[in-house]
Design an enzyme around this catalytic site. Structure first.
Site, PDB file in Angstrom:
ATOM      1  N   ASP A  81      -0.475   3.362  -0.690  1.00 46.38           N
ATOM      2  CA  ASP A  81      -1.789   2.848  -1.092  1.00 46.38           C
ATOM      3  C   ASP A  81      -2.909   3.590  -0.369  1.00 46.38           C
ATOM      4  OD1 ASP A  81      -0.734   1.636   1.242  1.00 46.38           O
ATOM      5  OD2 ASP A  81      -2.201   0.027   1.139  1.00 46.38           O
ATOM      6  N   GLU A 139       0.119  -1.328   2.084  1.00 47.64           N
ATOM      7  CA  GLU A 139       0.222  -1.494   3.542  1.00 47.64           C
ATOM      8  C   GLU A 139      -1.105  -1.939   4.141  1.00 47.64           C
ATOM      9  OE1 GLU A 139      -0.250  -0.890   7.626  1.00 47.64           O
ATOM     10  OE2 GLU A 139      -1.208   0.503   6.231  1.00 47.64           O
TER      11      GLU A 139
END
Length: 395
Positions: A81, A139
């Site tokens: 991400d 995350e």
């Protein structure tokens, strides 16, 4: 096999770079990484592996490489991400998505692991065990992707787990490790204080929420200075105090948000207990009503000492020109949801230097001008490759 793996990685270094650049140009925010996940899934099409998609609470992917011989099962994780940051670099492949940037090197994590995984797939007949490649979503934003992947049961068969993070604390070629508690846990709180508004000329007829909030801001710092053991680590940051109003009006309500860091579970519990105690005291002392939201985002990250010693030995014994130095890092106060894996599965999370060449003071992760030395990708791939070979006793 070890030499064969490293030769394969050397031959595909440019591919790692191109994958990283594609991901860097096309970043997606946590829990919205649909196109990134599809890009990763397309990479594994036609390969002789089992692929699970949408694992956990988002776009998590697990690729299972079953070795040709029986043995232990390990996991290798990379996150994918990006962050809500407007990129300010001059890179030719800078982000095409306005306000979104790979400013924490997750593009590099994913690129190295995709190529390493493909090499391991080609060599799987030599592997005495099973390797699960964990491409993890989200995350950066609690509750994160790691906990949900653990809770899904998809990793219940893992014996150990490994991961890396690119950090510009050293140049490419330097690999860092730390045994035991290595990265801080993190909690979040939001406190609403409801008083009684009034005119600035008549404070006795009001109940000032700003004064109560100001006392709270001061009081919580005494948790660190007067309640925490001086040999323990803890940080309380007040990041937002929303009390804007008019100069001659006594504010009836304020909202305060904060970030808390700690290195052990005991410290986490102590700080939370003291924050709640202070909130109760503020209510009694100022006759206000408080609404406290307190959440534990990520636990402290604990590297298993024996596993970490094995990682260190594998890296120091690599005798590879790309891995120039293996150094011990100090404990660090940032947090990472890899800690959720390590709560359940013994393992090690270690660090790969990536300071851009010729830069003395690099921008750190999460900065809009953050950059990496792409030579760090081959260092990451080889380092994890050596750890895998050392774990399985492959020469």
């Amino acid at each position: 096999m070890r030499k064969q793996l490293m030769d394969m990685l050397d031959a595909r270094q440019e591919e790692m770079i191109q994958i990283r650049r594609y991901l860097h140009e096309n970043p997606e925010l946590s829990f919205h990484e649909k196109k990134t996940a599809q890009y990763i899934l397309d990479f594994y099409k036609e390969k002789d592996v089992e692929v699970q998609s949408n694992v956990g609470n988002g776009h998590g992917i697990i690729v299972t490489i079953k070795g040709g011989k029986p043995g232990k099962t390990i996991g290798l994780r990379a996150d994918f991400d990006a962050l809500p940051i407007t990129e300010e670099t001059e890179l030719s492949f800078k982000s095409k998505n306005k306000g979104v940037m790979h400013a924490c090197a997750h593009d590099g994590h994913t690129a190295y692991l995709m190529v390493l995984a493909d090499c391991l797939i080609q060599l799987k007949s030599e592997i005495p065990g099973t390797i699960k490649i964990i491409h993890q979503h989200a995350e950066e934003v609690p509750p994160g992707g790691a906990k949900s992947i653990v809770d899904s049961g998809a990793l219940d068969d893992l014996d150990n787990i490994f991961g890396i993070h690119l950090l510009p604390m050293n140049p490419a070629g330097v690999v860092g490790y730390h045994s035991g508690y290595s990265m801080a846990g993190r909690s979040y709180f939001k406190l609403g204080i409801q008083g009684v508004g009034g005119h600035g000329s008549s404070p006795h007829m009001a109940n000032d929420a700003i004064v109560a909030g100001s006392y709270f801001v001061t009081a919580v710092q005494t948790i660190i200075s007067r309640r925490l053991n001086p040999f323990d680590m803890g940080v309380i940051t007040i990041g937002s105090f929303d009390g804007k109003g008019t100069f001659n009006v006594i504010k009836d309500r304020v909202e305060i948000e904060g970030d808390i860091r700690y290195m052990t579970g005991d410290t986490k519990e102590l700080i939370e207990k003291e924050v709640r105690r202070i909130v109760s005291g503020i209510e009694a002392e100022f006759d206000v009503q408080c609404e406290l939201t307190y959440t534990s985002d990520y636990p402290p990250l604990y590297n298993h000492p024996e596993i970490t010693a094995g990682v260190k030995a594998s890296l120091e014994g690599a005798n590879d020109p790309d891995i120039e130095q293996v150094v011990e890092y100090p404990m660090m106060s940032p947090s990472d949801d890899f800690a959720y894996y390590l709560e359940k599965i013994p393992g090690c999370y270690f660090y790969i230097g990536c300071t851009p060449k010729g830069v003395e003071k690099p921008y750190f992760n999460h900065h809009p001008k953050f950059e990496i030395d792409e030579d760090a990708l081959i260092v990451a791939a080889k380092s994890v490759g050596y750890v895998v070979c050392g774990y399985y006793g492959l020469d």
